[in-house]
Design a protein around this motif. Structure first.
Motif, PDB file in Angstrom:
ATOM      1  N   ASP A   1       0.847  -1.192   0.000  1.00 40.91           N
ATOM      2  CA  ASP A   1       0.000   0.000   0.000  1.00 40.91           C
ATOM      3  C   ASP A   1       0.884   1.244   0.000  1.00 40.91           C
ATOM      4  O   ASP A   1       1.212   1.801   1.050  1.00 40.91           O
ATOM      5  CB  ASP A   1      -0.919  -0.024   1.229  1.00 40.91           C
ATOM      6  N   THR A   2       1.260   1.677  -1.182  1.00 34.92           N
ATOM      7  CA  THR A   2       2.202   2.795  -1.287  1.00 34.92           C
ATOM      8  C   THR A   2       1.619   4.095  -0.740  1.00 34.92           C
ATOM      9  O   THR A   2       2.342   4.868  -0.115  1.00 34.92           O
ATOM     10  CB  THR A   2       2.670   3.005  -2.735  1.00 34.92           C
ATOM     11  N   GLU A   3       0.345   4.339  -0.962  1.00 35.59           N
ATOM     12  CA  GLU A   3      -0.237   5.594  -0.489  1.00 35.59           C
ATOM     13  C   GLU A   3      -0.214   5.682   1.034  1.00 35.59           C
ATOM     14  O   GLU A   3       0.150   6.717   1.599  1.00 35.59           O
ATOM     15  CB  GLU A   3      -1.658   5.771  -1.029  1.00 35.59           C
ATOM     16  N   SER A   4      -0.584   4.599   1.709  1.00 33.19           N
ATOM     17  CA  SER A   4      -0.534   4.598   3.180  1.00 33.19           C
ATOM     18  C   SER A   4       0.893   4.724   3.682  1.00 33.19           C
ATOM     19  O   SER A   4       1.157   5.429   4.652  1.00 33.19           O
ATOM     20  CB  SER A   4      -1.169   3.316   3.734  1.00 33.19           C
ATOM     21  N   ALA A   5       1.825   4.044   3.001  1.00 33.71           N
ATOM     22  CA  ALA A   5       3.230   4.117   3.407  1.00 33.71           C
ATOM     23  C   ALA A   5       3.770   5.534   3.254  1.00 33.71           C
ATOM     24  O   ALA A   5       4.480   6.034   4.139  1.00 33.71           O
ATOM     25  CB  ALA A   5       4.070   3.129   2.587  1.00 33.71           C
ATOM     26  N   LYS A   6       3.430   6.189   2.153  1.00 31.99           N
ATOM     27  CA  LYS A   6       3.901   7.563   1.947  1.00 31.99           C
ATOM     28  C   LYS A   6       3.339   8.493   3.027  1.00 31.99           C
ATOM     29  O   LYS A   6       4.070   9.324   3.563  1.00 31.99           O
ATOM     30  CB  LYS A   6       3.523   8.056   0.553  1.00 31.99           C
ATOM     31  N   HIS A   7       2.084   8.333   3.355  1.00 31.75           N
ATOM     32  CA  HIS A   7       1.479   9.153   4.406  1.00 31.75           C
ATOM     33  C   HIS A   7       2.174   8.897   5.749  1.00 31.75           C
ATOM     34  O   HIS A   7       2.575   9.825   6.450  1.00 31.75           O
ATOM     35  CB  HIS A   7      -0.018   8.877   4.521  1.00 31.75           C
ATOM     36  N   PHE A   8       2.348   7.620   6.107  1.00 25.47           N
ATOM     37  CA  PHE A   8       2.949   7.253   7.383  1.00 25.47           C
ATOM     38  C   PHE A   8       4.370   7.781   7.508  1.00 25.47           C
ATOM     39  O   PHE A   8       4.704   8.509   8.446  1.00 25.47           O
ATOM     40  CB  PHE A   8       2.937   5.728   7.544  1.00 25.47           C
ATOM     41  N   TYR A   9       5.229   7.428   6.559  1.00 29.47           N
ATOM     42  CA  TYR A   9       6.637   7.808   6.661  1.00 29.47           C
ATOM     43  C   TYR A   9       6.866   9.296   6.415  1.00 29.47           C
ATOM     44  O   TYR A   9       7.733   9.902   7.034  1.00 29.47           O
ATOM     45  CB  TYR A   9       7.499   6.962   5.725  1.00 29.47           C
ATOM     46  N   GLY A  10       6.092   9.874   5.503  1.00 31.95           N
ATOM     47  CA  GLY A  10       6.229  11.311   5.254  1.00 31.95           C
ATOM     48  C   GLY A  10       5.967  12.118   6.513  1.00 31.95           C
ATOM     49  O   GLY A  10       6.715  13.036   6.854  1.00 31.95           O
ATOM     50  N   LYS A  11       4.891  11.749   7.235  1.00 29.76           N
ATOM     51  CA  LYS A  11       4.557  12.461   8.466  1.00 29.76           C
ATOM     52  C   LYS A  11       5.509  12.083   9.610  1.00 29.76           C
ATOM     53  O   LYS A  11       5.948  12.939  10.367  1.00 29.76           O
ATOM     54  CB  LYS A  11       3.111  12.155   8.860  1.00 29.76           C
ATOM     55  N   LEU A  12       5.829  10.806   9.726  1.00 32.17           N
ATOM     56  CA  LEU A  12       6.685  10.336  10.812  1.00 32.17           C
ATOM     57  C   LEU A  12       8.062  11.009  10.797  1.00 32.17           C
ATOM     58  O   LEU A  12       8.580  11.418  11.834  1.00 32.17           O
ATOM     59  CB  LEU A  12       6.848   8.812  10.725  1.00 32.17           C
ATOM     60  N   PHE A  13       8.653  11.116   9.612  1.00 30.85           N
ATOM     61  CA  PHE A  13      10.018  11.639   9.499  1.00 30.85           C
ATOM     62  C   PHE A  13      10.109  12.995   8.798  1.00 30.85           C
ATOM     63  O   PHE A  13      11.212  13.473   8.538  1.00 30.85           O
ATOM     64  CB  PHE A  13      10.900  10.629   8.764  1.00 30.85           C
ATOM     65  N   ASN A  14       8.971  13.587   8.449  1.00 30.10           N
ATOM     66  CA  ASN A  14       8.948  14.855   7.742  1.00 30.10           C
ATOM     67  C   ASN A  14       9.725  14.776   6.419  1.00 30.10           C
ATOM     68  O   ASN A  14      10.463  15.690   6.046  1.00 30.10           O
ATOM     69  CB  ASN A  14       9.485  15.989   8.616  1.00 30.10           C
ATOM     70  N   TRP A  15       9.565  13.643   5.733  1.00 30.55           N
ATOM     71  CA  TRP A  15      10.228  13.451   4.450  1.00 30.55           C
ATOM     72  C   TRP A  15       9.493  14.205   3.356  1.00 30.55           C
ATOM     73  O   TRP A  15       8.266  14.278   3.350  1.00 30.55           O
ATOM     74  CB  TRP A  15      10.257  11.976   4.072  1.00 30.55           C
ATOM     75  N   ALA A  16      10.236  14.732   2.410  1.00 30.99           N
ATOM     76  CA  ALA A  16       9.660  15.258   1.178  1.00 30.99           C
ATOM     77  C   ALA A  16       9.546  14.070   0.222  1.00 30.99           C
ATOM     78  O   ALA A  16      10.498  13.308   0.045  1.00 30.99           O
ATOM     79  CB  ALA A  16      10.564  16.334   0.592  1.00 30.99           C
ATOM     80  N   LEU A  17       8.381  13.903  -0.364  1.00 28.19           N
ATOM     81  CA  LEU A  17       8.133  12.783  -1.275  1.00 28.19           C
ATOM     82  C   LEU A  17       7.764  13.339  -2.635  1.00 28.19           C
ATOM     83  O   LEU A  17       6.970  14.269  -2.746  1.00 28.19           O
ATOM     84  CB  LEU A  17       6.991  11.911  -0.735  1.00 28.19           C
ATOM     85  N   GLU A  18       8.372  12.768  -3.676  1.00 25.91           N
ATOM     86  CA  GLU A  18       8.051  13.232  -5.021  1.00 25.91           C
ATOM     87  C   GLU A  18       8.090  12.062  -5.998  1.00 25.91           C
ATOM     88  O   GLU A  18       8.893  11.142  -5.842  1.00 25.91           O
ATOM     89  CB  GLU A  18       8.983  14.352  -5.467  1.00 25.91           C
TER      90      GLU A  18
END
Length: 130
Positions: free
Chosen positions: A20-37
């Protein structure tokens, strides 16, 4: 990816394979304040992970070749020669899980397994154009 990541033996990339890429992006993006592109890779939905303005890894769906495996993070180690490293791994009791092959515009990589069963990817990057 900094220049020190292109040294033989350096950990150079981390990659999440997930169901589930969308859930993973939400989780890790928020958890670590990652920029995702989105990555500009034709035919592959791949998300680049950036921290401190640097590309650090990626997130993608589990590919068909390993469908059914659980989601996992993998690491890449830079090597001078993917084929030679794969051959040495086998000589030392390891296995080649994915034979060396090219990633367009990136380099050449292979997935290996050590004698205890742990997996690791090795990569030789293409020279950067200046």
């Amino acid at each position: 990816m900094g220049n020190n990541c292109q040294v033989h033996g350096a950990f150079s990339w981390c990659e999440l394979l997930t169901t589930d890429t969308e859930s993973a992006k939400h989780f890790y993006g928020k958890l670590f304040n990652w920029a995702l592109e989105p990555a500009p890779i034709t035919g592959l939905d791949y998300t680049l992970v950036k921290s401190g303005g640097e590309k650090r890894g990626g997130i993608m769906a589990i590919p068909p070749a390993v469908e059914g495996e659980p989601p996992c993070w993998g690491v890449y180690v830079t090597v001078d020669d993917v084929e030679a490293t794969a051959k040495l791994a086998v000589e030392m009791g390891g296995k080649v899980l994915m034979p060396p092959h090219d990633i367009p515009d990136v380099g050449r990589f292979s997935v290996l397994q050590d004698p205890q069963g742990a997996m690791i990817s090795v990569i030789t990057y293409l020279p950067k154009a200046n």
